[in-house]
Design a protein around this motif. Structure first.
Motif, PDB file in Angstrom:
ATOM      1  N   ALA A 189       0.834  -1.201   0.000  1.00  0.00           N
ATOM      2  CA  ALA A 189       0.000   0.000   0.000  1.00  0.00           C
ATOM      3  C   ALA A 189       0.869   1.251   0.000  1.00  0.00           C
ATOM      4  O   ALA A 189       1.959   1.271   0.581  1.00  0.00           O
ATOM      5  N   ARG A 190       0.395   2.303  -0.666  1.00  0.00           N
ATOM      6  CA  ARG A 190       1.118   3.572  -0.628  1.00  0.00           C
ATOM      7  C   ARG A 190       1.206   4.078   0.813  1.00  0.00           C
ATOM      8  O   ARG A 190       2.242   4.579   1.241  1.00  0.00           O
ATOM      9  N   HIS A 191       0.106   3.945   1.533  1.00  0.00           N
ATOM     10  CA  HIS A 191       0.056   4.299   2.946  1.00  0.00           C
ATOM     11  C   HIS A 191      -0.983   3.398   3.595  1.00  0.00           C
ATOM     12  O   HIS A 191      -1.942   2.968   2.938  1.00  0.00           O
ATOM     13  N   ALA A 192      -0.796   3.113   4.872  1.00  0.00           N
ATOM     14  CA  ALA A 192      -1.728   2.234   5.570  1.00  0.00           C
ATOM     15  C   ALA A 192      -1.813   2.633   7.038  1.00  0.00           C
ATOM     16  O   ALA A 192      -0.856   3.182   7.601  1.00  0.00           O
ATOM     17  N   ALA A 193      -2.965   2.358   7.647  1.00  0.00           N
ATOM     18  CA  ALA A 193      -3.136   2.678   9.068  1.00  0.00           C
ATOM     19  C   ALA A 193      -4.303   1.872   9.611  1.00  0.00           C
ATOM     20  O   ALA A 193      -5.153   1.374   8.859  1.00  0.00           O
ATOM     21  N   VAL A 194      -4.347   1.765  10.938  1.00  0.00           N
ATOM     22  CA  VAL A 194      -5.475   1.154  11.640  1.00  0.00           C
ATOM     23  C   VAL A 194      -5.882   2.079  12.773  1.00  0.00           C
ATOM     24  O   VAL A 194      -5.020   2.549  13.540  1.00  0.00           O
ATOM     25  N   GLY A 195      -7.177   2.365  12.861  1.00  0.00           N
ATOM     26  CA  GLY A 195      -7.712   3.153  13.961  1.00  0.00           C
ATOM     27  C   GLY A 195      -8.578   2.290  14.849  1.00  0.00           C
ATOM     28  O   GLY A 195      -9.196   1.329  14.372  1.00  0.00           O
ATOM     29  N   LEU A 196      -8.632   2.626  16.136  1.00  0.00           N
ATOM     30  CA  LEU A 196      -9.378   1.827  17.111  1.00  0.00           C
ATOM     31  C   LEU A 196     -10.367   2.696  17.872  1.00  0.00           C
ATOM     32  O   LEU A 196     -10.153   3.896  18.062  1.00  0.00           O
TER      33      LEU A 196
END
Length: 223
Positions: A77-84
């Motif tokens: 992925a160009r950029h990736a994240a996970v939010g909770l």
């Protein structure tokens, strides 16, 4: 029949239609009895190549395969994240608002990395747009049913969110033992309900989601 092998076909359509970035997004943990809800995002653009071999909706992958894919997906992925959003926030504001909160946190994490989301479009799995109200329409959202099975960016987001949340629940099992979270990850199961009956609810449970003590139908759960 929906293919279980996701591609970038739909993302490339959105890019041809003018999107500068496509943010694949998916949630994990909505129906769990314990733990947070997680929202993953995976960004692709016109230069993104074919997704890592073996990528599928996280629900269709064995745990070991998800763990194997997670670093590959994060690099792809160009950029990736996970939010909770925690179980406490779910109790306070409800599951839909909690999904929006987790998504905002994932988006904020990307912005804090300096990523310009001008011209971005979110590709969201499902038919219910819970995201637009949460972000006040700041980023256009397009919905696609079964996007986690057909769209590589969304499948990638689902793997990222699933692995992240599963690891949290495995770690939490050592702190709050007795529910077999290492196997059920906080979802309903006969063993999970039996643990609640045996030792009571933990600080990580979504308390209002639990049945009253003594009323668990373990036979119906296959205990």
């Amino acid at each position: 029949m929906v293919s279980s092998v996701p591609t970038l076909r739909h993302e490339r359509i959105l890019l041809r239609e003018g999107a500068r970035l496509v943010i694949g997004m998916d949630e994990v943990g909505r129906g769990a009895l314990a733990g947070p809800v997680a929202v993953g995002l995976s960004i692709v653009d016109v230069d993104t190549r074919t997704a890592p071999e073996g990528l599928k909706d996280s629900k269709l992958l064995a745990e070991a395969k998800r763990e194997e894919l997670q670093p590959k997906v994060a690099r792809w992925a160009r950029h990736a994240a996970v939010g909770l959003a925690s179980n406490e926030r779910i109790e306070q504001i409800g599951i839909i608002a909690a999904l929006g909160l987790a998504a905002r946190r994932a988006i904020d994490a990307i912005r804090e990395e300096g990523v310009d989301l001008t011209g971005a479009v979110v590709l969201l799995d499902g038919s219910h747009d819970w995201l637009t109200p949460a972000i006040n329409g700041a980023i256009p959202v397009t919905m696609k049913v079964k996007a986690d099975r057909t769209c590589a960016a969304v499948a990638a987001a689902s793997v990222l969110a699933k692995v992240h949340r599963d690891r949290l629940m495995i770690d939490s099992d050592a702190v709050h033992p007795g529910y077999l979270w290492t196997s059920n990850k906080g979802y309903a199961s006969a063993e999970h309900y039996a643990g609640i009956e045996r030792v009571g609810a933990s600080p990580l449970h979504r308390w209002s989601w639990l049945k009253q003590p003594g009323l668990f139908d373990l036979d119906a759960l296959g205990a």
